[in-house]
Design an enzyme around this catalytic site. Structure first.
Site, PDB file in Angstrom:
ATOM      1  N   GLY A  46      61.434   7.104  16.282  1.00  0.00           N
ATOM      2  CA  GLY A  46      60.409   6.235  16.536  1.00  0.00           C
ATOM      3  C   GLY A  46      60.388   4.746  15.551  1.00  0.00           C
ATOM      4  O   GLY A  46      59.991   3.765  16.089  1.00  0.00           O
ATOM      5  N   ASP A 105      50.148   9.338  10.770  1.00  0.00           N
ATOM      6  CA  ASP A 105      49.155  10.014  11.577  1.00  0.00           C
ATOM      7  C   ASP A 105      48.555  11.136  10.500  1.00  0.00           C
ATOM      8  O   ASP A 105      47.475  10.831   9.901  1.00  0.00           O
ATOM      9  CB  ASP A 105      49.818  10.560  12.720  1.00  0.00           C
ATOM     10  CG  ASP A 105      48.926  11.092  13.777  1.00  0.00           C
ATOM     11  OD1 ASP A 105      47.854  10.500  13.833  1.00  0.00           O
ATOM     12  OD2 ASP A 105      49.325  12.418  14.145  1.00  0.00           O
ATOM     13  N   LYS A 133      47.010   5.521  11.479  1.00  0.00           N
ATOM     14  CA  LYS A 133      45.833   6.318  12.077  1.00  0.00           C
ATOM     15  C   LYS A 133      44.864   6.863  10.936  1.00  0.00           C
ATOM     16  O   LYS A 133      44.996   8.112  10.777  1.00  0.00           O
ATOM     17  CB  LYS A 133      45.984   7.400  13.235  1.00  0.00           C
ATOM     18  CG  LYS A 133      46.952   6.416  14.541  1.00  0.00           C
ATOM     19  CD  LYS A 133      46.676   7.541  15.498  1.00  0.00           C
ATOM     20  CE  LYS A 133      48.029   8.025  16.062  1.00  0.00           C
ATOM     21  NZ  LYS A 133      48.306   8.850  17.148  1.00  0.00           N
TER      22      LYS A 133
HETATM   23  P1  IMP Z   1      52.497  12.655  10.608  1.00  0.00           P
HETATM   24  O1  IMP Z   1      53.412  13.502   9.975  1.00  0.00           O
HETATM   25  O2  IMP Z   1      51.336  13.335  11.297  1.00  0.00           O
HETATM   26  O3  IMP Z   1      51.848  11.591   9.782  1.00  0.00           O
HETATM   27  O4  IMP Z   1      53.195  12.076  11.916  1.00  0.00           O
HETATM   28  C1  IMP Z   1      53.995  10.962  11.946  1.00  0.00           C
HETATM   29  C2  IMP Z   1      54.710  11.059  13.292  1.00  0.00           C
HETATM   30  O5  IMP Z   1      54.141  11.518  14.241  1.00  0.00           O
HETATM   31  C3  IMP Z   1      55.174   9.800  13.522  1.00  0.00           C
HETATM   32  O6  IMP Z   1      56.381   9.335  12.991  1.00  0.00           O
HETATM   33  C4  IMP Z   1      55.220   9.914  15.241  1.00  0.00           C
HETATM   34  O7  IMP Z   1      56.618  10.337  15.496  1.00  0.00           O
HETATM   35  C5  IMP Z   1      54.376  11.025  15.445  1.00  0.00           C
HETATM   36  N1  IMP Z   1      52.810  10.410  16.050  1.00  0.00           N
HETATM   37  C6  IMP Z   1      51.946  10.330  15.385  1.00  0.00           C
HETATM   38  N2  IMP Z   1      51.068   9.698  16.418  1.00  0.00           N
HETATM   39  C7  IMP Z   1      51.721   9.373  17.435  1.00  0.00           C
HETATM   40  C8  IMP Z   1      51.312   8.443  18.622  1.00  0.00           C
HETATM   41  O8  IMP Z   1      50.225   8.224  18.687  1.00  0.00           O
HETATM   42  N3  IMP Z   1      52.246   8.541  19.446  1.00  0.00           N
HETATM   43  C9  IMP Z   1      53.689   9.052  19.470  1.00  0.00           C
HETATM   44  N4  IMP Z   1      53.988   9.828  18.156  1.00  0.00           N
HETATM   45  C10 IMP Z   1      53.201   9.912  17.357  1.00  0.00           C
END
Ligand code: IMP
Length: 181
Positions: A46, A105, A133
């Site tokens: 991403g 996220d 977020k």
């Molecule tokens: P975390 O481990 O939940 O913080 O996730 C981070 C990863 O989740 C990011 O690098 C994205 O690949 C994916 N992610 C989180 N939110 C979104 C979104 O709204 N769209 C697409 N991918 C997301």
């Protein structure tokens, strides 16, 4: 889930992203002004567009490396368990490191990755996320640099996908399913 028709509403324009990256790059360049080379680590997949634009705004000698951690698979739900699918090519012991992520996220990915890379004893290490977020956070994590705080929406574009689509949009958009209001 992914076969439901959806539209994409623009949330952050390409112009706003470019302007924000200029500011962030200025701050990072001044924080690391004395580095002999900054290792900029992009989290695949991403961050590939973001890292490409960011490094071109940094007025520092940089090296680019990539790391891939497992996350969403092909859906919209984050998995709690983070696995390293592709490790760095280079050594980071005693080096200055900037980890570049698309979105924070739940916080699990960057918590895991920063812990792992810290154990390799870099001289200095910071993190930057284009999007944050905060409403979705499950573990306490704050990136050193953040581009934009966004609400709890599923976003795509500027490198970010939904089931491997829409990474090539030049802006950040939010996914809206047509069978929802
Ligand atoms: P975390 O481990 O939940 O913080 O996730 C981070 C990863 O989740 C990011 O690098 C994205 O690949 C994916 N992610 C989180 N939110 C979104 C979104 O709204 N769209 C697409 N991918 C997301």
């Amino acid at each position: 889930m992914t076969h439901r028709p959806y539209v994409i509403d623009e949330l952050i324009s390409a112009k706003a992203i470019a302007a924000r990256i200029e500011d962030l790059a200025r701050d990072i360049s001044s924080e690391f002004a004395d580095t002999n080379k900054l290792v900029v680590v992009g989290l695949l997949r991403g961050s590939f567009v973001f890292i490409a634009d960011l490094v071109r705004e940094l007025s520092l000698p940089v090296e680019v490396d990539f790391l891939e951690a497992s996350s969403y698979g092909d859906g919209m739900e984050s998995s709690r368990e983070v696995r390293i699918l592709k490790d760095l090519r280079g050594q980071i012991e005693g080096r200055d490191v900037l980890i570049v992520e698309d979105i924070v996220d739940t916080g699990h990915t960057l918590t895991h990755v920063t812990k792992l890379l810290k154990s390799r004893k870099p001289a200095r290490m910071q993190t930057i996320a284009l999007l944050d977020k905060p409403a979705r956070r499950e573990v306490d994590f704050k990136a050193s640099y953040t581009g934009f705080e966004i609400p709890d929406e599923f976003v795509v574009g500027y490198g970010i996908d939904f089931a491997q689509r829409n990474r090539n949009l030049p802006y950040i958009g939010k996914v809206r399913f047509e069978d929802e209001s």
